[in-house]
Design an enzyme around this catalytic site. Sequence first.
Site, PDB file in Angstrom:
ATOM      1  CB  ALA A  53      -0.932  -0.002   1.206  1.00 54.17           C
ATOM      2  CG  ASP A  56       0.399  -0.344  -4.882  1.00 54.99           C
ATOM      3  OD1 ASP A  56       1.356  -0.577  -5.649  1.00 54.99           O
ATOM      4  OD2 ASP A  56      -0.389  -1.231  -4.502  1.00 54.99           O
ATOM      5  CB  SER A 101       4.825  -3.492 -14.819  1.00 55.33           C
ATOM      6  OG  SER A 101       4.103  -3.445 -13.631  1.00 55.33           O
ATOM      7  CG  LEU A 102      -0.347  -6.143 -15.479  1.00 52.26           C
ATOM      8  CD1 LEU A 102      -1.093  -7.108 -14.570  1.00 52.26           C
ATOM      9  CD2 LEU A 102      -1.005  -6.077 -16.844  1.00 52.26           C
ATOM     10  CD  GLU A 132      -5.401 -13.993 -17.479  1.00 51.55           C
ATOM     11  OE1 GLU A 132      -4.355 -13.962 -16.789  1.00 51.55           O
ATOM     12  OE2 GLU A 132      -5.395 -14.132 -18.709  1.00 51.55           O
ATOM     13  CE  LYS A 134      -1.200  -7.400 -10.363  1.00 51.25           C
ATOM     14  NZ  LYS A 134      -0.251  -7.783  -9.312  1.00 51.25           N
ATOM     15  CG  ASP A 136       0.611 -11.164  -4.018  1.00 52.57           C
ATOM     16  OD1 ASP A 136       1.448 -10.618  -4.766  1.00 52.57           O
ATOM     17  OD2 ASP A 136       0.341 -10.745  -2.881  1.00 52.57           O
ATOM     18  NE  ARG A 155       8.549  -7.339 -13.812  1.00 51.61           N
ATOM     19  CZ  ARG A 155       7.637  -6.720 -13.065  1.00 51.61           C
ATOM     20  NH1 ARG A 155       6.344  -6.966 -13.273  1.00 51.61           N
ATOM     21  NH2 ARG A 155       7.973  -5.890 -12.113  1.00 51.61           N
ATOM     22  CE1 TYR A 284      -3.055 -23.133 -12.005  1.00 52.21           C
ATOM     23  CE2 TYR A 284      -3.465 -21.288 -10.519  1.00 52.21           C
ATOM     24  CZ  TYR A 284      -3.640 -22.626 -10.854  1.00 52.21           C
ATOM     25  OH  TYR A 284      -4.397 -23.429 -10.048  1.00 52.21           O
ATOM     26  CE  LYS A 379      -1.622  -4.251  -7.668  1.00 51.62           C
ATOM     27  NZ  LYS A 379      -0.373  -3.926  -6.998  1.00 51.62           N
ATOM     28  CB  CYS A 475      -1.847 -13.867  37.248  1.00 50.87           C
ATOM     29  SG  CYS A 475      -3.345 -13.036  36.689  1.00 50.87           S
ATOM     30  CB  CYS A 478      -4.801 -12.298  40.807  1.00 52.08           C
ATOM     31  SG  CYS A 478      -4.373 -13.902  40.130  1.00 52.08           S
ATOM     32  CB  CYS A 494      -4.106 -16.917  36.148  1.00 56.07           C
ATOM     33  SG  CYS A 494      -4.598 -16.502  37.828  1.00 56.07           S
ATOM     34  CB  CYS A 500      -7.875 -14.524  38.661  1.00 53.95           C
ATOM     35  SG  CYS A 500      -7.029 -13.546  37.415  1.00 53.95           S
TER      36      CYS A 500
HETATM   37  N1  LIG Z   1       6.260  -3.515  -0.883  1.00 55.16           N
HETATM   38  C1  LIG Z   1       7.105  -2.942  -1.711  1.00 55.16           C
HETATM   39  O1  LIG Z   1       8.016  -2.254  -1.330  1.00 55.16           O
HETATM   40  C2  LIG Z   1       6.937  -3.164  -3.164  1.00 55.16           C
HETATM   41  C3  LIG Z   1       7.916  -2.747  -4.048  1.00 55.16           C
HETATM   42  C4  LIG Z   1       7.704  -2.995  -5.385  1.00 55.16           C
HETATM   43  C5  LIG Z   1       6.553  -3.632  -5.805  1.00 55.16           C
HETATM   44  N2  LIG Z   1       5.630  -4.024  -4.902  1.00 55.16           N
HETATM   45  C6  LIG Z   1       4.381  -4.689  -5.310  1.00 55.16           C
HETATM   46  O2  LIG Z   1       4.418  -5.045  -6.631  1.00 55.16           O
HETATM   47  C7  LIG Z   1       3.540  -4.236  -7.363  1.00 55.16           C
HETATM   48  C8  LIG Z   1       4.217  -3.649  -8.548  1.00 55.16           C
HETATM   49  O3  LIG Z   1       4.921  -4.657  -9.149  1.00 55.16           O
HETATM   50  P1  LIG Z   1       4.817  -4.932 -10.662  1.00 55.16           P
HETATM   51  O4  LIG Z   1       5.512  -3.874 -11.415  1.00 55.16           O
HETATM   52  O5  LIG Z   1       5.266  -6.324 -10.812  1.00 55.16           O
HETATM   53  O6  LIG Z   1       3.317  -4.778 -11.026  1.00 55.16           O
HETATM   54  P2  LIG Z   1       2.077  -5.631 -10.590  1.00 55.16           P
HETATM   55  O7  LIG Z   1       2.460  -6.717  -9.683  1.00 55.16           O
HETATM   56  O8  LIG Z   1       1.066  -4.683 -10.106  1.00 55.16           O
HETATM   57  O9  LIG Z   1       1.592  -6.215 -11.978  1.00 55.16           O
HETATM   58  C9  LIG Z   1       2.384  -6.890 -12.929  1.00 55.16           C
HETATM   59  C10 LIG Z   1       2.635  -8.297 -12.584  1.00 55.16           C
HETATM   60  O10 LIG Z   1       1.464  -8.973 -12.221  1.00 55.16           O
HETATM   61  C11 LIG Z   1       1.723 -10.362 -12.298  1.00 55.16           C
HETATM   62  N3  LIG Z   1       0.502 -11.095 -12.584  1.00 55.16           N
HETATM   63  C12 LIG Z   1      -0.158 -11.893 -11.691  1.00 55.16           C
HETATM   64  N4  LIG Z   1      -1.234 -12.440 -12.234  1.00 55.16           N
HETATM   65  C13 LIG Z   1      -1.294 -12.013 -13.517  1.00 55.16           C
HETATM   66  C14 LIG Z   1      -2.191 -12.261 -14.580  1.00 55.16           C
HETATM   67  N5  LIG Z   1      -3.243 -13.060 -14.422  1.00 55.16           N
HETATM   68  N6  LIG Z   1      -1.941 -11.670 -15.750  1.00 55.16           N
HETATM   69  C15 LIG Z   1      -0.886 -10.856 -15.918  1.00 55.16           C
HETATM   70  N7  LIG Z   1       0.015 -10.590 -14.936  1.00 55.16           N
HETATM   71  C16 LIG Z   1      -0.195 -11.153 -13.743  1.00 55.16           C
HETATM   72  C17 LIG Z   1       2.794 -10.509 -13.327  1.00 55.16           C
HETATM   73  O11 LIG Z   1       3.909 -11.091 -12.707  1.00 55.16           O
HETATM   74  C18 LIG Z   1       3.135  -9.116 -13.742  1.00 55.16           C
HETATM   75  O12 LIG Z   1       4.496  -8.921 -13.935  1.00 55.16           O
HETATM   76  C19 LIG Z   1       3.084  -3.147  -6.465  1.00 55.16           C
HETATM   77  O13 LIG Z   1       1.773  -2.732  -6.749  1.00 55.16           O
HETATM   78  C20 LIG Z   1       3.210  -3.796  -5.143  1.00 55.16           C
HETATM   79  O14 LIG Z   1       2.052  -4.566  -4.910  1.00 55.16           O
HETATM   80  C21 LIG Z   1       5.805  -3.799  -3.600  1.00 55.16           C
HETATM   81 ZN   LIG Z   2      -4.898 -14.175  37.897  1.00 50.07          ZN
END
Ligand SMILES: NC(=O)c1ccc[n+]([C@@H]2O[C@H](COP(=O)([O-])OP(=O)(O)OC[C@H]3O[C@@H](n4cnc5c(N)ncnc54)[C@H](O)[C@@H]3O)[C@@H](O)[C@H]2O)c1
Ligand SMILES: [Zn+2]
Length: 804
Positions: A53, A56, A101-102, A132, A134, A136, A155, A284, A379, A475, A478, A494, A500
Amino acid sequence: MIVSVSETTGIPEPTETTSDDAGAQRRWSELVARIEEDRRAYFEADAPVSSDAEYDARMRELQALEAAHPALATPESPTQSVGGAAAAGFATVEHLERMLSLDNAFTTDELAVWAEKVNRDLGTDRPGLLCEVKIDGLAISLVYERGRLVRGVTRGDGRVGEDVTRNVLRIAEIPQKLTGEDHPDVVEVRGEVFIPVATFARLNELQAQLRERAVEESRARSGRHTAGRKPFDVEQARIAALRRFPQFANPRNAAAGGLRQLLDKKDGLELEAGLARVEGLRMYAHGVGALQWEEGEHAELERQSDAYTLFEQWGIPVSPHNRVVDGLDGALEMIEHFREHRHDIEHELDGIVLKVDALARQRRLGSTSRAPRWAIAFKYPPEEVNTRLLAIQVGVGRTGRATPYAVMEPVKVAGSTVRQATLHNQDVVRAKGVRIGDVVVLRKAGDVIPEILGPVPALADDGYPREDFVMPARCPECDTPLRPMKEGDVDLRCPNAKSCPAQVRGRVEHIGSRGGLDIEALGEVTAAALTQPDVPDTPPLVTEAQLFSLTLDQLLPIEAVVRDAETGLPKMDDDGVVRRRAPFRRKLSYTKAQRAAAEESGETLSDGAPSASATKLLDELERAKTKELWRKLVSLNIRHVGPVAARALAGWFGSVEAVEAASEEELAAVDGVGPVIAAEIKAWLAVDWHQDILAAWRAAGVELATPGHPGPAAMAEADTGPTGPLAGLTVVVTGSLEDFTRDGAKEAILAAGGKASGSVSKKTDYVVLGENAGTKAAKAEALEIPTLDEDEFKALLEGGPEAL
Ligand SMILES: NC(=O)c1ccc[n+]([C@@H]2O[C@H](COP(=O)([O-])OP(=O)(O)OC[C@H]3O[C@@H](n4cnc5c(N)ncnc54)[C@H](O)[C@@H]3O)[C@@H](O)[C@H]2O)c1
Ligand SMILES: [Zn+2]
């Protein structure tokens, strides 16, 4: 730039840009530095410093800044590049086609803006969208040459990635040789490598086992050469083991670290851990990179979804959750579905990806240097945030269990503000590796209780004072020495159950709860005021025995210190006096004339009258005396005797006396009771101060029998099975109901004398359909079993089949 928090997503969002160019430039540099640092930690070290968060929000602020000051949007900006780089230790490989990226959308409005632009650019109004989940995990590119896997590459920066082929070969699900006939010369299959949620839990169990084995190994080693050496220090060994085999905070980082490890450099327990981690990976496919066919006949691809069909023919796994929909409405439906069912699938997901399905249209829309224009990721609000662990306190519950819990800087996550999270016991605190003062990752998923996942290691030396947690030996309420719950247990309790204050308070609160005597005026705060007032010294309730003989005279003087909800510290007036509240007293004021008159007549003026809470509490206690017997049984706070067992007991025995007279076997024989509960009841009854509770309640007029109940002997004689509106009927509830939880619905069916079943069969009499009822609805239809909505279900519970 001012950043505020969005109501809907809980994510900070930019609201205003500065017009000052120098200021903008400065802020831009600051943001870029932070984002680059975040990216290094996340993509290269698999150990994020910031929460998603926070990251982002920084990216969005940067985008807004560049939109207002286009000159800042140089090719070096993170908004123009794909995050990540190849780390040391890996050979690098150039992708044939760039891995992008996306772009993100955090609200459905943002999604609509994207869809409109796509429609405009394509001149269509409802392009077919491939939706699809997304996943993680982390992106992978699998290069197949004439059907053989030649390379697996991360990547990286999108142009050049890390060669992780050796680890990819260990992922069972990724075929090394494609099945089917027709294979291209070269294809880059793009996908996501992830660790399923269930595997993740197993990996953490393995880490715990490896920690134990590591401690044993070092114990054995120190035993072998003791001469002149320090004696074995088990604490030190545990800490060292924790460093070698930490608990993984989340599947994404565990997966990324698992794919990007150098197994050749490992041996012993480390190798075992590393192998388990890489073998737990799955994949996948979710895209195609370069695709070159030999001259001549070959499969024609028109849509991305066609590519997935081809992948499946080749034996490459594709997510079963993909859907092709017609326009944005279908996509929104999927988004709402997974908002509810985010945790019902095999892996973690953080959003839904929308892709224009037709490949010709994808080409027409093209890509920026960072992301395709033909796709967008919606997201969900974040479930993991970072916050400071301020203290670890120990709470004692109704049953005496002493539980350490974290007190954190309040933080908003998954729609609510969280300040506290349980840490279960000292072993859990140790396994999480958290110290007081750490910045920790806090997770709150939907309705699940918040959990601390672990510290952010990269922030361990941020200058904030740290302190190790030590479980107290006594505790906190008590001062009785704590004991293991059971022999050899790490959980402590306890043993002073009778007096107590924490345990009495918990029991009194339980009596007032909805599953108990349902006394609205007897909640957490009142239970505390009655058992631990600051004035007078001796509380009106030393145990719950006196609950039903409380008098107004006892209530009136009660005063409690007013505490800050956030810190738990007493609140003070401006002049430093601790604020107190008298919950049961209403201050009276008198005019001068009234005072004079009183003085004249020698009458003393009372300075307080009973408050509405006082009369309400006494009234409700009075009414509770004649409530159903099962509620009183629950209120005795016997282990395992909740509403279900209490209803069964009350239904059969009809009075506490009859329960007392029954043998353990007779108790156990009652449907819904069983041997464990029977033993607990007998043990409870054998304790003197428990008998005092029964005696005191009886004396105060609490009805401990159901009027007119014929007694267990008559019940046995007339045993015709359960009675009630649902007697003899089997009901299945599927989907989610408005007014019942899953267990609540079951309980209601049982209480009405029916049977609650989990699966639909010919024996089912009714199927209750809630929101998102799944296959059971179809099955009910196939078997021609009547279905009910929630209102009809309520009618059935009240009045049986006739009421329908
Ligand atoms: N916490 C941090 O410090 C930090 C730092 C960098 C990135 N991030 C995280 O990563 C995100 C940015 O990373 P990003 O540039 O990889 O972008 P992203 O993760 O928002 O989107 C791109 C990635 O999504 C993945 N993905 C998963 N399911 C998919 C699907 N069905 N189709 C297509 N792609 C799919 C792919 O790996 C693709 O490269 C941020 O929004 C954050 O959530 C966090
Ligand atoms: Zn107690």
